[in-house]
Design a protein around this motif. Structure first.
Motif, PDB file in Angstrom:
ATOM      1  N   MET A   1       0.849  -1.178   0.000  1.00  0.00           N
ATOM      2  CA  MET A   1       0.000   0.000   0.000  1.00  0.00           C
ATOM      3  C   MET A   1       0.895   1.241   0.000  1.00  0.00           C
ATOM      4  N   THR A   2       0.613   2.132  -0.862  1.00  0.00           N
ATOM      5  CA  THR A   2       1.422   3.330  -0.942  1.00  0.00           C
ATOM      6  C   THR A   2       1.047   4.291   0.169  1.00  0.00           C
ATOM      7  N   GLY A   3       2.047   5.024   0.650  1.00  0.00           N
ATOM      8  CA  GLY A   3       1.781   6.028   1.666  1.00  0.00           C
ATOM      9  C   GLY A   3       1.316   7.314   1.008  1.00  0.00           C
ATOM     10  N   VAL A   4       0.527   8.079   1.724  1.00  0.00           N
ATOM     11  CA  VAL A   4       0.035   9.345   1.206  1.00  0.00           C
ATOM     12  C   VAL A   4       0.563  10.439   2.111  1.00  0.00           C
ATOM     13  N   ASN A   5       0.968  11.532   1.532  1.00  0.00           N
ATOM     14  CA  ASN A   5       1.530  12.667   2.241  1.00  0.00           C
ATOM     15  C   ASN A   5       0.498  13.263   3.203  1.00  0.00           C
ATOM     16  N   SER A   6       0.871  13.397   4.480  1.00  0.00           N
ATOM     17  CA  SER A   6      -0.059  13.919   5.497  1.00  0.00           C
ATOM     18  C   SER A   6      -0.527  15.328   5.179  1.00  0.00           C
ATOM     19  N   GLU A   7       0.365  16.185   4.699  1.00  0.00           N
ATOM     20  CA  GLU A   7      -0.031  17.562   4.384  1.00  0.00           C
ATOM     21  C   GLU A   7      -1.066  17.592   3.262  1.00  0.00           C
ATOM     22  N   MET A   8      -0.891  16.708   2.270  1.00  0.00           N
ATOM     23  CA  MET A   8      -1.862  16.622   1.187  1.00  0.00           C
ATOM     24  C   MET A   8      -3.209  16.137   1.726  1.00  0.00           C
ATOM     25  N   LEU A   9      -3.190  15.151   2.624  1.00  0.00           N
ATOM     26  CA  LEU A   9      -4.427  14.638   3.214  1.00  0.00           C
ATOM     27  C   LEU A   9      -5.151  15.714   4.014  1.00  0.00           C
TER      28      LEU A   9
ATOM     29  N   GLY B   1     -15.366  14.394  -6.797  1.00  0.00           N
ATOM     30  CA  GLY B   1     -15.468  15.366  -7.888  1.00  0.00           C
ATOM     31  C   GLY B   1     -14.211  16.184  -8.064  1.00  0.00           C
ATOM     32  N   THR B   2     -14.348  17.508  -8.040  1.00  0.00           N
ATOM     33  CA  THR B   2     -13.215  18.393  -8.296  1.00  0.00           C
ATOM     34  C   THR B   2     -12.161  18.341  -7.202  1.00  0.00           C
ATOM     35  N   ALA B   3     -12.502  17.831  -6.015  1.00  0.00           N
ATOM     36  CA  ALA B   3     -11.508  17.685  -4.947  1.00  0.00           C
ATOM     37  C   ALA B   3     -10.531  16.564  -5.287  1.00  0.00           C
ATOM     38  N   GLY B   4     -10.927  15.662  -6.178  1.00  0.00           N
ATOM     39  CA  GLY B   4     -10.066  14.564  -6.608  1.00  0.00           C
ATOM     40  C   GLY B   4     -10.135  13.388  -5.659  1.00  0.00           C
TER      41      GLY B   4
ATOM     42  N   ALA C   1      -6.692   8.432  -3.017  1.00  0.00           N
ATOM     43  CA  ALA C   1      -6.246   9.301  -4.102  1.00  0.00           C
ATOM     44  C   ALA C   1      -6.297   8.544  -5.427  1.00  0.00           C
ATOM     45  N   PRO C   2      -6.518   9.264  -6.521  1.00  0.00           N
ATOM     46  CA  PRO C   2      -6.583   8.601  -7.831  1.00  0.00           C
ATOM     47  C   PRO C   2      -5.341   7.761  -8.149  1.00  0.00           C
ATOM     48  N   GLU C   3      -4.167   8.242  -7.743  1.00  0.00           N
ATOM     49  CA  GLU C   3      -2.942   7.504  -8.067  1.00  0.00           C
ATOM     50  C   GLU C   3      -2.753   6.251  -7.220  1.00  0.00           C
ATOM     51  N   GLU C   4      -3.599   6.054  -6.205  1.00  0.00           N
ATOM     52  CA  GLU C   4      -3.475   4.869  -5.357  1.00  0.00           C
ATOM     53  C   GLU C   4      -4.176   3.644  -5.944  1.00  0.00           C
ATOM     54  N   VAL C   5      -5.052   3.861  -6.902  1.00  0.00           N
ATOM     55  CA  VAL C   5      -5.840   2.757  -7.445  1.00  0.00           C
ATOM     56  C   VAL C   5      -5.636   2.696  -8.948  1.00  0.00           C
ATOM     57  N   GLU C   6      -5.242   1.533  -9.425  1.00  0.00           N
ATOM     58  CA  GLU C   6      -5.129   1.350 -10.873  1.00  0.00           C
ATOM     59  C   GLU C   6      -6.515   1.389 -11.472  1.00  0.00           C
ATOM     60  N   GLU C   7      -6.665   2.180 -12.503  1.00  0.00           N
ATOM     61  CA  GLU C   7      -7.971   2.271 -13.148  1.00  0.00           C
ATOM     62  C   GLU C   7      -7.974   1.425 -14.421  1.00  0.00           C
ATOM     63  N   ALA C   8      -7.572   0.167 -14.258  1.00  0.00           N
ATOM     64  CA  ALA C   8      -7.551  -0.734 -15.398  1.00  0.00           C
ATOM     65  C   ALA C   8      -8.964  -0.997 -15.908  1.00  0.00           C
ATOM     66  N   GLU C   9      -9.919  -1.013 -15.006  1.00  0.00           N
ATOM     67  CA  GLU C   9     -11.313  -1.243 -15.396  1.00  0.00           C
ATOM     68  C   GLU C   9     -11.946   0.094 -15.743  1.00  0.00           C
ATOM     69  N   GLU C  10     -12.550   0.176 -16.889  1.00  0.00           N
ATOM     70  CA  GLU C  10     -13.198   1.414 -17.322  1.00  0.00           C
ATOM     71  C   GLU C  10     -14.567   1.594 -16.684  1.00  0.00           C
TER      72      GLU C  10
ATOM     73  N   VAL D   1     -11.710   0.798  -5.530  1.00  0.00           N
ATOM     74  CA  VAL D   1     -11.506   1.925  -4.613  1.00  0.00           C
ATOM     75  C   VAL D   1     -12.009   1.547  -3.220  1.00  0.00           C
ATOM     76  N   GLY D   2     -13.196   0.961  -3.140  1.00  0.00           N
ATOM     77  CA  GLY D   2     -13.772   0.596  -1.846  1.00  0.00           C
ATOM     78  C   GLY D   2     -12.927  -0.413  -1.096  1.00  0.00           C
ATOM     79  N   LEU D   3     -12.451  -1.434  -1.780  1.00  0.00           N
ATOM     80  CA  LEU D   3     -11.604  -2.437  -1.126  1.00  0.00           C
ATOM     81  C   LEU D   3     -10.295  -1.824  -0.655  1.00  0.00           C
ATOM     82  N   PHE D   4      -9.722  -0.949  -1.483  1.00  0.00           N
ATOM     83  CA  PHE D   4      -8.469  -0.292  -1.104  1.00  0.00           C
ATOM     84  C   PHE D   4      -8.684   0.615   0.107  1.00  0.00           C
ATOM     85  N   GLY D   5      -9.756   1.418   0.072  1.00  0.00           N
ATOM     86  CA  GLY D   5     -10.057   2.305   1.192  1.00  0.00           C
ATOM     87  C   GLY D   5     -10.368   1.539   2.458  1.00  0.00           C
ATOM     88  N   ARG D   6     -11.099   0.444   2.325  1.00  0.00           N
ATOM     89  CA  ARG D   6     -11.411  -0.391   3.492  1.00  0.00           C
ATOM     90  C   ARG D   6     -10.132  -0.945   4.106  1.00  0.00           C
TER      91      ARG D   6
END
Length: 143
Positions: free
Chosen positions: A1-9, A71-74, A90-99, A108-113
């Motif tokens: 799992m990739t880490g996300v920058n605290s300031e960005m969060l 939405g626009t918050a990303g 974040a969008p970069e945390e999940v591969e969007e291989a499925e259209e 996204v839900g499984l990753f967030g969970r």
């Protein structure tokens, strides 16, 4: 799992949480606990909530999730069985291989969970946003 920058969060949650009086606590992997009745030490209050509602128990309500497109918050907010516990993906945390959107929402839900589970077991607070002293919104009406 990739880490996300605290300031960005912190910046994301400040944009997403619309109530300027809402106090909230951010955990290391992106889970935010909004405190609807903030009292005492906010970090301790959020940790108590996460101890109960953070860990995933598959086959129970704790394994359920919902996905909210920000939405626009990303990115997305992933919900669970507590209405005030949200995990940012974040969008970069999940591969969007499925259209197809439903496939993306599952990924996204499984990753967030999984991120919420880590936050609920590690219980590492990275930011407390204490808004208890914020002024109430102005009321319109007769003077």
């Amino acid at each position: 799992m990739t880490g996300v920058n605290s300031e960005m969060l912190i910046a994301v949650w400040r944009r997403v949480l619309l109530d300027p009086r809402a106090s909230w606590v951010l955990f290391a992997h992106g889970t935010c606990v909004v405190l609807t009745a903030p009292e005492g030490d906010l970090g301790e209050q959020a940790v108590a909530i996460m101890r109960t509602f953070g860990p995933v128990h598959v086959g129970s309500a704790a394994g359920d999730f919902g996905v909210v497109d920000l939405g626009t918050a990303g990115g997305w907010a992933v919900t669970g069985d507590h209405p005030d516990v949200l995990t940012y993906v974040a969008p970069e945390e999940v591969e969007e291989a499925e259209e197809a959107e439903d496939h993306r929402n599952i990924a996204v839900g499984l990753f967030g969970r999984a991120k919420r589970h880590r936050d609920g077991t590690e219980l590492r607070v990275v930011h407390v946003e204490d808004r208890r002293d914020a002024a109430p919104p102005a009321q319109l009406g007769p003077a």
